[in-house]
Design a protein around this motif. Structure first.
Motif, PDB file in Angstrom:
ATOM      1  N   LYS A   1      -3.748   8.562   5.839  1.00  0.00           N
ATOM      2  CA  LYS A   1      -3.844   7.349   5.013  1.00  0.00           C
ATOM      3  C   LYS A   1      -2.553   6.532   5.127  1.00  0.00           C
ATOM      4  O   LYS A   1      -2.583   5.292   5.182  1.00  0.00           O
ATOM      5  N   ALA A   2      -1.419   7.226   5.184  1.00  0.00           N
ATOM      6  CA  ALA A   2      -0.125   6.542   5.237  1.00  0.00           C
ATOM      7  C   ALA A   2       0.081   5.779   6.530  1.00  0.00           C
ATOM      8  O   ALA A   2       0.897   4.852   6.592  1.00  0.00           O
ATOM      9  N   ALA A   3      -0.645   6.145   7.575  1.00  0.00           N
ATOM     10  CA  ALA A   3      -0.496   5.467   8.873  1.00  0.00           C
ATOM     11  C   ALA A   3      -0.771   3.980   8.760  1.00  0.00           C
ATOM     12  O   ALA A   3      -0.208   3.176   9.515  1.00  0.00           O
ATOM     13  N   LYS A   4      -1.636   3.596   7.825  1.00  0.00           N
ATOM     14  CA  LYS A   4      -1.969   2.184   7.625  1.00  0.00           C
ATOM     15  C   LYS A   4      -1.463   1.683   6.277  1.00  0.00           C
ATOM     16  O   LYS A   4      -2.025   0.759   5.687  1.00  0.00           O
ATOM     17  N   SER A   5      -0.407   2.322   5.787  1.00  0.00           N
ATOM     18  CA  SER A   5       0.175   1.944   4.502  1.00  0.00           C
ATOM     19  C   SER A   5       1.637   1.562   4.679  1.00  0.00           C
ATOM     20  O   SER A   5       2.196   1.670   5.770  1.00  0.00           O
ATOM     21  N   ASP A   6       2.247   1.106   3.597  1.00  0.00           N
ATOM     22  CA  ASP A   6       3.629   0.630   3.658  1.00  0.00           C
ATOM     23  C   ASP A   6       4.653   1.709   3.351  1.00  0.00           C
ATOM     24  O   ASP A   6       5.776   1.683   3.854  1.00  0.00           O
TER      25      ASP A   6
ATOM     26  N   ARG B   1       0.854  -1.182   0.000  1.00  0.00           N
ATOM     27  CA  ARG B   1       0.000   0.000   0.000  1.00  0.00           C
ATOM     28  C   ARG B   1       0.893   1.237   0.000  1.00  0.00           C
ATOM     29  O   ARG B   1       1.685   1.438   0.920  1.00  0.00           O
ATOM     30  N   VAL B   2       0.760   2.052  -1.035  1.00  0.00           N
ATOM     31  CA  VAL B   2       1.617   3.217  -1.203  1.00  0.00           C
ATOM     32  C   VAL B   2       0.757   4.464  -1.330  1.00  0.00           C
ATOM     33  O   VAL B   2      -0.183   4.507  -2.125  1.00  0.00           O
TER      34      VAL B   2
ATOM     35  N   ALA C   1       2.849   4.503 -11.467  1.00  0.00           N
ATOM     36  CA  ALA C   1       1.985   3.426 -10.961  1.00  0.00           C
ATOM     37  C   ALA C   1       1.808   2.295 -11.963  1.00  0.00           C
ATOM     38  O   ALA C   1       1.700   1.121 -11.577  1.00  0.00           O
ATOM     39  N   ARG C   2       1.785   2.622 -13.257  1.00  0.00           N
ATOM     40  CA  ARG C   2       1.519   1.575 -14.261  1.00  0.00           C
ATOM     41  C   ARG C   2       2.620   0.515 -14.309  1.00  0.00           C
ATOM     42  O   ARG C   2       2.416  -0.564 -14.872  1.00  0.00           O
ATOM     43  N   HIS C   3       3.764   0.801 -13.705  1.00  0.00           N
ATOM     44  CA  HIS C   3       4.869  -0.159 -13.713  1.00  0.00           C
ATOM     45  C   HIS C   3       4.812  -1.137 -12.533  1.00  0.00           C
ATOM     46  O   HIS C   3       5.646  -2.032 -12.449  1.00  0.00           O
ATOM     47  N   PHE C   4       3.846  -0.954 -11.620  1.00  0.00           N
ATOM     48  CA  PHE C   4       3.781  -1.780 -10.415  1.00  0.00           C
ATOM     49  C   PHE C   4       2.366  -2.328 -10.249  1.00  0.00           C
ATOM     50  O   PHE C   4       1.486  -1.665  -9.676  1.00  0.00           O
ATOM     51  N   ASN C   5       2.158  -3.532 -10.724  1.00  0.00           N
ATOM     52  CA  ASN C   5       0.815  -4.119 -10.704  1.00  0.00           C
ATOM     53  C   ASN C   5       0.407  -4.653  -9.336  1.00  0.00           C
ATOM     54  O   ASN C   5      -0.779  -4.899  -9.094  1.00  0.00           O
ATOM     55  N   THR C   6       1.353  -4.841  -8.441  1.00  0.00           N
ATOM     56  CA  THR C   6       1.023  -5.436  -7.139  1.00  0.00           C
ATOM     57  C   THR C   6       0.945  -4.394  -6.022  1.00  0.00           C
ATOM     58  O   THR C   6       0.991  -4.735  -4.845  1.00  0.00           O
ATOM     59  N   ILE C   7       0.816  -3.129  -6.388  1.00  0.00           N
ATOM     60  CA  ILE C   7       0.723  -2.061  -5.391  1.00  0.00           C
ATOM     61  C   ILE C   7      -0.670  -1.440  -5.399  1.00  0.00           C
ATOM     62  O   ILE C   7      -1.251  -1.185  -6.451  1.00  0.00           O
TER      63      ILE C   7
END
Length: 332
Positions: free
Chosen positions: A57-62, A5-6, A22-28
């Protein structure tokens, strides 16, 4: 790593459809926060509010990604306030003018809390490390990384060739106007911000455009014989964006000799350098290119090769991929 999660927050006025790499990272799982300027609120208020939303939002993201130094400041400040430990990387970390006084003290305190700061020229590492008292190993140099710009080409209505100058950050348009005044037979179009012209007399052979859409600015560059990028001094970390755009378009460049553009311009190969603040040096460079189509072709060809090999979007894809591997625990 799967399903990371980014949270990405950009500088204000980014186009609402912008999605960075974003289009380069399908698993994010991406979340974008793109602040827009408004007459209803000052810019700093918009920056604060959007940064606060992104940090929550970032608090619960990677990972938290911010673009530009001001969004970086507010994001890092709110992260500190709420004791959020999500890794934070900043791209496009660049100052046309270094902050001083109380603003500097605040930034020195906050910027130290950011995990990684990405700059577009090597000289910026030493410059910002010393000014903000940040360890140099917190910085990474990555060539400005974009794809060839796509735009609607609307050539300026002119009966002759022209040269151009585009951009507003740390520009020395006083020297440029003085040089053009002595070259009345060479027409020029400049795309500037209104403040760039304060106190200047514009010669008759220079057409000034201000506050025009990006497509029109790109068209001015694309249809010029070559571009002049006048910088205010020999240690100015600005102009990378405009230089790379010109490279992609095959437009040769004359650039003030500054350590901030050493990673892009090699004199006689990817551009022509002129001395800082020197009308005579800039005039000589302009006349040289205007009269030498072979050199123009050489600069055009080598500039395109440089952009395609050194300045593509893949720069940031590779860097961000490494940041993920270093800062996020695999979910596999």
């Amino acid at each position: 790593m799967k399903n990371s999660r980014v949270v990405v927050i950009s500088s204000e006025n980014t186009h609402p459809t912008w999605r960075w790499i974003a289009r380069h990272f399908n698993t994010i799982d991406w979340s974008f926060y793109l602040p827009q300027k408004s007459k209803a609120a000052p810019v700093f208020i918009i920056r604060m509010l959007v940064s606060l939303k992104a940090v929550i939002k970032a608090a619960k993201s990677d990972i938290l990604v911010s673009h530009g130094p001001y969004m970086a400041f507010y994001c890092a400040f709110f992260k500190w306030c709420f004791c959020i430990r999500t890794p934070h990387v900043v791209y496009s970390f660049n100052f046309a003018e270094l902050p001083q006084g109380f603003a500097l003290k605040r930034m020195q305190f906050v910027f130290k809390k950011i995990d990684k700061l990405v700059v577009s020229s090597r000289m910026e590492i030493d410059l910002y490390s010393a000014h903000f008292k940040i360890p140099a190993d917190k910085f990474d140099f990555v060539h400005w990384g974009v794809n060839c710009p796509e735009f609607k080409n609307t050539p300026p209505k002119r009966d002759s060739d022209y040269i151009c100058a585009v951009g507003g950050n740390a520009r020395d348009y006083a020297t440029f106007m003085d040089a053009m005044r002595d070259l009345p037979d060479i027409p020029a179009i400049v795309v500037v911000r209104p403040h760039n012209l304060v106190g200047l007399q514009v010669p008759d052979n220079v057409t000034v455009l201000t506050n025009i859409p990006k497509d029109e600015a790109y068209s001015v560059i694309a249809n010029s014989r070559f571009m002049v990028l006048p910088l205010k001094g020999n240690e100015v970390p600005c102009g990378h964006v405009t230089i790379v755009v010109a490279f992609y378009m095959g437009i040769p460049s004359i650039v003030t000799d500054s350590s901030g553009i050493d990673d892009y311009i090699t004199d006689g190969e990817t551009g022509v350098l002129c001395d800082p603040g020197s009308k005579e040096s800039m005039k000589q460079a302009i006349v040289r290119l205007w009269q030498d189509p072979v050199l123009c072709t050489t600069l055009s060809d080598k500039g395109k090769v440089f952009a395609e090999s050194k300045c593509s979007e893949q720069n940031y894809v590779a860097h961000f991929n490494q940041f993920i591997k270093t800062n996020v625990t695999s979910n596999d």
